[in-house]
Write a protein that holds these residues in place. Structure first.
Motif, PDB file in Angstrom:
ATOM      1  N   ILE A 180    -105.815  21.160  44.785  1.00  0.00           N
ATOM      2  CA  ILE A 180    -104.362  21.027  44.853  1.00  0.00           C
ATOM      3  C   ILE A 180    -103.684  22.393  44.850  1.00  0.00           C
ATOM      4  CG2 ILE A 180    -104.361  18.733  43.793  1.00  0.00           C
ATOM      5  CD1 ILE A 180    -103.083  20.049  41.294  1.00  0.00           C
ATOM      6  N   PHE A 181    -104.437  23.450  44.544  1.00  0.00           N
ATOM      7  CA  PHE A 181    -103.892  24.803  44.555  1.00  0.00           C
ATOM      8  C   PHE A 181    -104.271  25.589  45.801  1.00  0.00           C
ATOM      9  CE2 PHE A 181    -103.978  23.659  40.076  1.00  0.00           C
ATOM     10  CZ  PHE A 181    -102.679  23.979  39.715  1.00  0.00           C
ATOM     11  N   LEU A 182    -104.859  24.947  46.787  1.00  0.00           N
ATOM     12  CA  LEU A 182    -105.375  25.638  47.962  1.00  0.00           C
ATOM     13  C   LEU A 182    -104.317  26.438  48.709  1.00  0.00           C
ATOM     14  CD1 LEU A 182    -107.999  26.072  49.458  1.00  0.00           C
ATOM     15  CD2 LEU A 182    -107.485  24.077  50.842  1.00  0.00           C
ATOM     16  N   ASP A 183    -103.084  25.941  48.825  1.00  0.00           N
ATOM     17  CA  ASP A 183    -102.030  26.629  49.569  1.00  0.00           C
ATOM     18  C   ASP A 183    -101.114  27.459  48.675  1.00  0.00           C
ATOM     19  OD1 ASP A 183    -102.940  25.568  51.965  1.00  0.00           O
ATOM     20  OD2 ASP A 183    -101.712  23.773  51.756  1.00  0.00           O
ATOM     21  N   HIS A 184    -101.477  27.625  47.421  1.00  0.00           N
ATOM     22  CA  HIS A 184    -100.675  28.415  46.492  1.00  0.00           C
ATOM     23  C   HIS A 184    -101.028  29.891  46.631  1.00  0.00           C
ATOM     24  CE1 HIS A 184     -99.280  25.087  43.684  1.00  0.00           C
ATOM     25  NE2 HIS A 184     -99.974  24.474  44.626  1.00  0.00           N
ATOM     26  N   PRO A 185    -100.121  30.786  46.209  1.00  0.00           N
ATOM     27  CA  PRO A 185    -100.486  32.207  46.247  1.00  0.00           C
ATOM     28  C   PRO A 185    -101.596  32.507  45.244  1.00  0.00           C
ATOM     29  CG  PRO A 185     -98.400  31.898  45.101  1.00  0.00           C
ATOM     30  CD  PRO A 185     -98.781  30.566  45.677  1.00  0.00           C
ATOM     31  N   ALA A 186    -102.423  33.465  45.583  1.00  0.00           N
ATOM     32  CA  ALA A 186    -103.444  33.913  44.638  1.00  0.00           C
ATOM     33  C   ALA A 186    -102.742  34.692  43.529  1.00  0.00           C
ATOM     34  CB  ALA A 186    -104.461  34.801  45.336  1.00  0.00           C
ATOM     35  N   VAL A 187    -103.045  34.365  42.291  1.00  0.00           N
ATOM     36  CA  VAL A 187    -102.487  35.077  41.150  1.00  0.00           C
ATOM     37  C   VAL A 187    -103.637  35.560  40.272  1.00  0.00           C
ATOM     38  CG1 VAL A 187    -100.248  33.903  41.121  1.00  0.00           C
ATOM     39  CG2 VAL A 187    -102.152  32.919  39.858  1.00  0.00           C
ATOM     40  N   GLN A 188    -103.287  36.271  39.231  1.00  0.00           N
ATOM     41  CA  GLN A 188    -104.281  36.871  38.332  1.00  0.00           C
ATOM     42  C   GLN A 188    -105.087  37.926  39.094  1.00  0.00           C
ATOM     43  OE1 GLN A 188    -104.131  36.173  35.169  1.00  0.00           O
ATOM     44  NE2 GLN A 188    -105.965  37.073  34.339  1.00  0.00           N
ATOM     45  N   VAL A 189    -104.382  38.648  39.980  1.00  0.00           N
ATOM     46  CA  VAL A 189    -105.000  39.695  40.785  1.00  0.00           C
ATOM     47  C   VAL A 189    -104.441  41.037  40.329  1.00  0.00           C
ATOM     48  CG1 VAL A 189    -105.317  40.588  43.121  1.00  0.00           C
ATOM     49  CG2 VAL A 189    -105.110  38.123  42.753  1.00  0.00           C
ATOM     50  N   SER A 190    -105.300  41.973  40.037  1.00  0.00           N
ATOM     51  CA  SER A 190    -104.830  43.304  39.650  1.00  0.00           C
ATOM     52  C   SER A 190    -104.320  44.048  40.885  1.00  0.00           C
ATOM     53  CB  SER A 190    -105.965  44.114  39.007  1.00  0.00           C
ATOM     54  OG  SER A 190    -106.920  44.485  39.987  1.00  0.00           O
ATOM     55  N   TRP A 191    -103.570  45.121  40.660  1.00  0.00           N
ATOM     56  CA  TRP A 191    -103.110  45.943  41.769  1.00  0.00           C
ATOM     57  C   TRP A 191    -104.313  46.484  42.526  1.00  0.00           C
ATOM     58  CZ3 TRP A 191    -103.907  50.795  43.589  1.00  0.00           C
ATOM     59  CH2 TRP A 191    -103.040  51.246  44.588  1.00  0.00           C
ATOM     60  N   TYR A 192    -105.334  46.890  41.811  1.00  0.00           N
ATOM     61  CA  TYR A 192    -106.524  47.461  42.448  1.00  0.00           C
ATOM     62  C   TYR A 192    -107.243  46.413  43.296  1.00  0.00           C
ATOM     63  CZ  TYR A 192    -105.504  51.228  39.288  1.00  0.00           C
ATOM     64  OH  TYR A 192    -104.862  52.240  38.622  1.00  0.00           O
ATOM     65  N   GLY A 193    -107.323  45.187  42.798  1.00  0.00           N
ATOM     66  CA  GLY A 193    -107.935  44.113  43.568  1.00  0.00           C
ATOM     67  C   GLY A 193    -107.144  43.795  44.822  1.00  0.00           C
ATOM     68  N   ALA A 194    -105.812  43.734  44.688  1.00  0.00           N
ATOM     69  CA  ALA A 194    -104.947  43.455  45.840  1.00  0.00           C
ATOM     70  C   ALA A 194    -105.043  44.570  46.867  1.00  0.00           C
ATOM     71  CB  ALA A 194    -103.503  43.284  45.374  1.00  0.00           C
ATOM     72  N   ASN A 195    -105.009  45.797  46.414  1.00  0.00           N
ATOM     73  CA  ASN A 195    -105.091  46.941  47.315  1.00  0.00           C
ATOM     74  C   ASN A 195    -106.448  46.981  48.023  1.00  0.00           C
ATOM     75  OD1 ASN A 195    -103.790  49.379  48.355  1.00  0.00           O
ATOM     76  ND2 ASN A 195    -105.411  50.463  47.258  1.00  0.00           N
ATOM     77  N   HIS A 196    -107.511  46.728  47.297  1.00  0.00           N
ATOM     78  CA  HIS A 196    -108.847  46.722  47.896  1.00  0.00           C
ATOM     79  C   HIS A 196    -108.966  45.605  48.941  1.00  0.00           C
ATOM     80  CE1 HIS A 196    -113.149  47.242  48.361  1.00  0.00           C
ATOM     81  NE2 HIS A 196    -113.268  45.930  48.198  1.00  0.00           N
ATOM     82  N   PHE A 197    -108.489  44.401  48.605  1.00  0.00           N
ATOM     83  CA  PHE A 197    -108.519  43.294  49.548  1.00  0.00           C
ATOM     84  C   PHE A 197    -107.793  43.671  50.833  1.00  0.00           C
ATOM     85  CE2 PHE A 197    -106.449  39.741  51.590  1.00  0.00           C
ATOM     86  CZ  PHE A 197    -107.471  38.830  51.745  1.00  0.00           C
TER      87      PHE A 197
END
Length: 187
Positions: free
Chosen positions: A29-46
């Motif tokens: 049920i969360f498939l189309d939700h934004p990814a959360v609990q992501v660090s800045w470093y994780g987001a930047n690396h992705f």
């Protein structure tokens, strides 16, 4: 080791795990939700790994408000037009509506005319710039490289803290239960 990890289970957010060499979400049920609990470093690396980057402050604000000089992507005032998140949704949901998710994020673009709600898109058609998840930006803090910034407020923030120019600062880019990201692709 994340001090906020209990919040994910408590609020039943879409936790993503790495299982058998693939990512799996624990609750569809969360498939189309934004990814959360992501660090800045994780987001930047992705972003970098996939050929994108995090937006700068000016890019983020411009895509959120377009030509308007407003505190909300849709222009106008806040309390009368607050249509951004679960916490403040009493201003936007139809009568008898019940959220199918526990407190937390909503699917990207959920607040729109097709769902019989007031549309929360910016003039550029960008959804959820405020009120769904905080979003990391790539804007260095002048006085400390270990401080990372996120924008827009999230589902767990009220009217006064969910505005386009509201910035949250986190040391070392720590993840929180309501911080995610969006990416930019250069031409």
């Amino acid at each position: 080791g994340n001090p906020y990890s209990h919040m994910l289970g408590e609020y039943e957010f879409g936790i993503i795990n790495w299982v058998n060499n693939e990512f799996q979400i624990n609750n569809v049920i969360f498939l189309d939700h934004p990814a959360v609990q992501v660090s800045w470093y994780g987001a930047n690396h992705f972003a970098e790994y996939n050929g994108f980057r995090l937006p700068t402050y000016n890019e983020w604000v411009r895509s959120a408000r377009g030509e308007a000089n407003s505190s909300w992507p849709w222009g106008g005032g806040g309390d009368m037009h607050l249509k951004i998140n679960v916490l403040n949704s009493q201003y936007n949901t139809p009568e008898e509506f019940e959220y199918p998710w526990p407190d937390g994020t909503t699917p990207v673009g959920f607040y729109n005319v097709q769902n019989n709600m007031i549309d929360n898109a910016s003039s550029f058609g960008v959804y959820d710039m405020i009120g769904n998840a905080w979003e990391w930006i790539n804007e260095p803090e002048v006085f400390n490289d270990n401080i990372k910034k996120s924008m827009g407020g999230a589902w767990d923030w009220g009217l006064n803290n969910s505005r386009l120019k509201w910035i949250s600062l986190y040391t070392t880019g720590q993840p929180t239960w309501s911080t995610g990201f969006r990416v930019v692709q250069d031409n």
